[in-house]
Design a protein around this motif. Structure first.
Motif, PDB file in Angstrom:
ATOM      1  N   GLU A 225       0.835  -1.195   0.000  1.00  0.00           N
ATOM      2  CA  GLU A 225       0.000   0.000   0.000  1.00  0.00           C
ATOM      3  C   GLU A 225       0.875   1.253   0.000  1.00  0.00           C
ATOM      4  O   GLU A 225       1.621   1.493   0.951  1.00  0.00           O
ATOM      5  CB  GLU A 225      -0.920  -0.019   1.225  1.00  0.00           C
ATOM      6  CG  GLU A 225      -1.848   1.134   1.310  1.00  0.00           C
ATOM      7  CD  GLU A 225      -2.671   1.342   0.042  1.00  0.00           C
ATOM      8  OE1 GLU A 225      -2.568   2.451  -0.530  1.00  0.00           O
ATOM      9  OE2 GLU A 225      -3.385   0.413  -0.365  1.00  0.00           O
TER      10      GLU A 225
ATOM     11  N   VAL B 173     -10.902   4.508   5.577  1.00  0.00           N
ATOM     12  CA  VAL B 173     -12.311   4.881   5.364  1.00  0.00           C
ATOM     13  C   VAL B 173     -12.844   4.181   4.119  1.00  0.00           C
ATOM     14  O   VAL B 173     -13.974   3.666   4.112  1.00  0.00           O
ATOM     15  CB  VAL B 173     -12.458   6.424   5.279  1.00  0.00           C
ATOM     16  CG1 VAL B 173     -13.830   6.822   4.755  1.00  0.00           C
ATOM     17  CG2 VAL B 173     -12.201   7.042   6.649  1.00  0.00           C
ATOM     18  N   ASN B 174     -12.034   4.112   3.064  1.00  0.00           N
ATOM     19  CA  ASN B 174     -12.455   3.410   1.850  1.00  0.00           C
ATOM     20  C   ASN B 174     -12.643   1.921   2.099  1.00  0.00           C
ATOM     21  O   ASN B 174     -13.566   1.309   1.540  1.00  0.00           O
ATOM     22  CB  ASN B 174     -11.452   3.639   0.711  1.00  0.00           C
ATOM     23  CG  ASN B 174     -11.509   5.045   0.171  1.00  0.00           C
ATOM     24  OD1 ASN B 174     -12.491   5.765   0.353  1.00  0.00           O
ATOM     25  ND2 ASN B 174     -10.450   5.471  -0.491  1.00  0.00           N
ATOM     26  N   LEU B 175     -11.799   1.336   2.919  1.00  0.00           N
ATOM     27  CA  LEU B 175     -11.974  -0.077   3.274  1.00  0.00           C
ATOM     28  C   LEU B 175     -13.293  -0.280   4.003  1.00  0.00           C
ATOM     29  O   LEU B 175     -14.026  -1.226   3.724  1.00  0.00           O
ATOM     30  CB  LEU B 175     -10.829  -0.562   4.167  1.00  0.00           C
ATOM     31  CG  LEU B 175      -9.526  -0.934   3.500  1.00  0.00           C
ATOM     32  CD1 LEU B 175      -8.481  -1.294   4.555  1.00  0.00           C
ATOM     33  CD2 LEU B 175      -9.712  -2.093   2.534  1.00  0.00           C
ATOM     34  N   GLN B 176     -13.595   0.622   4.934  1.00  0.00           N
ATOM     35  CA  GLN B 176     -14.873   0.522   5.657  1.00  0.00           C
ATOM     36  C   GLN B 176     -16.048   0.734   4.718  1.00  0.00           C
ATOM     37  O   GLN B 176     -17.034   0.019   4.794  1.00  0.00           O
ATOM     38  CB  GLN B 176     -14.936   1.557   6.784  1.00  0.00           C
ATOM     39  CG  GLN B 176     -14.597   0.981   8.115  1.00  0.00           C
ATOM     40  CD  GLN B 176     -14.923   1.941   9.242  1.00  0.00           C
ATOM     41  OE1 GLN B 176     -14.862   3.164   9.117  1.00  0.00           O
ATOM     42  NE2 GLN B 176     -15.240   1.376  10.379  1.00  0.00           N
ATOM     43  N   ALA B 177     -15.933   1.711   3.825  1.00  0.00           N
ATOM     44  CA  ALA B 177     -17.024   2.019   2.905  1.00  0.00           C
ATOM     45  C   ALA B 177     -17.278   0.869   1.926  1.00  0.00           C
ATOM     46  O   ALA B 177     -18.412   0.682   1.472  1.00  0.00           O
ATOM     47  CB  ALA B 177     -16.722   3.302   2.136  1.00  0.00           C
ATOM     48  N   ALA B 178     -16.240   0.121   1.606  1.00  0.00           N
ATOM     49  CA  ALA B 178     -16.395  -1.012   0.685  1.00  0.00           C
ATOM     50  C   ALA B 178     -17.151  -2.163   1.338  1.00  0.00           C
ATOM     51  O   ALA B 178     -17.482  -3.137   0.680  1.00  0.00           O
ATOM     52  CB  ALA B 178     -15.029  -1.481   0.198  1.00  0.00           C
ATOM     53  N   GLN B 179     -17.432  -2.019   2.618  1.00  0.00           N
ATOM     54  CA  GLN B 179     -18.180  -3.016   3.383  1.00  0.00           C
ATOM     55  C   GLN B 179     -17.576  -4.402   3.233  1.00  0.00           C
ATOM     56  O   GLN B 179     -18.280  -5.392   3.023  1.00  0.00           O
ATOM     57  CB  GLN B 179     -19.661  -3.004   2.986  1.00  0.00           C
ATOM     58  CG  GLN B 179     -20.320  -1.685   3.298  1.00  0.00           C
ATOM     59  CD  GLN B 179     -21.775  -1.650   2.927  1.00  0.00           C
ATOM     60  OE1 GLN B 179     -22.216  -2.362   2.036  1.00  0.00           O
ATOM     61  NE2 GLN B 179     -22.525  -0.820   3.609  1.00  0.00           N
TER      62      GLN B 179
ATOM     63  N   ARG C 127      -7.832   8.008   4.536  1.00  0.00           N
ATOM     64  CA  ARG C 127      -8.655   7.758   3.334  1.00  0.00           C
ATOM     65  C   ARG C 127      -8.670   6.272   2.983  1.00  0.00           C
ATOM     66  O   ARG C 127      -9.711   5.708   2.644  1.00  0.00           O
ATOM     67  CB  ARG C 127      -8.139   8.563   2.141  1.00  0.00           C
ATOM     68  CG  ARG C 127      -8.590  10.007   2.111  1.00  0.00           C
ATOM     69  CD  ARG C 127      -8.274  10.690   0.777  1.00  0.00           C
ATOM     70  NE  ARG C 127      -6.861  10.658   0.429  1.00  0.00           N
ATOM     71  CZ  ARG C 127      -5.957  11.532   0.859  1.00  0.00           C
ATOM     72  NH1 ARG C 127      -6.322  12.518   1.657  1.00  0.00           N
ATOM     73  NH2 ARG C 127      -4.691  11.435   0.487  1.00  0.00           N
ATOM     74  N   LEU C 128      -7.511   5.650   3.069  1.00  0.00           N
ATOM     75  CA  LEU C 128      -7.406   4.220   2.791  1.00  0.00           C
ATOM     76  C   LEU C 128      -8.340   3.420   3.702  1.00  0.00           C
ATOM     77  O   LEU C 128      -9.110   2.570   3.245  1.00  0.00           O
ATOM     78  CB  LEU C 128      -5.953   3.765   2.976  1.00  0.00           C
ATOM     79  CG  LEU C 128      -5.681   2.273   3.055  1.00  0.00           C
ATOM     80  CD1 LEU C 128      -5.924   1.607   1.718  1.00  0.00           C
ATOM     81  CD2 LEU C 128      -4.264   2.029   3.546  1.00  0.00           C
TER      82      LEU C 128
END
Length: 167
Positions: free
Chosen positions: A79, A96-102, A93-94
């Motif tokens: 990464e 948060v994006n992982l969380q948002a990708a569920q 951001r990384l």
């Protein structure tokens, strides 16, 4: 989500900082530390890491591989946000994006460098709930309801040579 922030193990010299390899002491520390972390995770009721993210530099790649030998089911991924000179906002951001990708990840391990690892601890935990500066091979383990600035709770930290778990 549970996040473990690891600093790479002790590294030797090289003509390029990117190519610095772990010393034998660094390898021994990380191997011991990963085993002790596995015990501490169980003790605290924490699932083992499912994803190990690491800086593309050699010493962090080697550190992640050694951690992965203990947590065999964890996927490992290079990464760029974890390389030297990166920022807490890039790592945030990384995550948060992982969380948002569920992806429903219960535990992510981050392997990076100073000063970023200590900056991440300060960013997520605040000045009153952070471990001491993370020496080579050290880790801090944090619990989050939602990954955001000052939203983490320090569960434990550990450092070589003994990796005695502290809170």
């Amino acid at each position: 989500m549970f996040i473990s922030i690891w600093r790479h193990g002790e590294a030797g010299r090289a003509s390029s900082d990117r190519q610095r390899e772990l010393t034998s002491r660094g390898e021994q520390d990380i191997t011991l530390g990963a085993g002790k972390a596995a015990t501490a995770y169980k003790l605290h009721g924490v699932a083992p890491p499912e994803l190990i993210l690491f800086s593309p530099w050699l010493r962090t790649t080697q550190t992640a591989r050694l951690i992965g030998t203990v947590f065999e089911k964890a996927k490992q991924q290079e990464e760029l946000a974890l390389r030297p000179g990166s920022s807490t906002s890039a790592v945030d951001r990384l995550l948060v994006n992982l969380q948002a990708a569920q992806l429903e990840l219960a535990h992510v391990a981050l392997v990076s460098h100073q000063p970023l690892v200590s900056e991440l601890a300060r960013y997520y935990l605040g000045p009153d709930d952070q471990p001491p500066s993370l020496v080579p091979g050290a880790l801090c383990a944090c619990q989050f309801e939602v990954v955001a600035k000052l939203s983490g709770e320090l569960v434990f930290w550990a450092a070589p040579p003994e990796y005695g778990v502290s809170r």
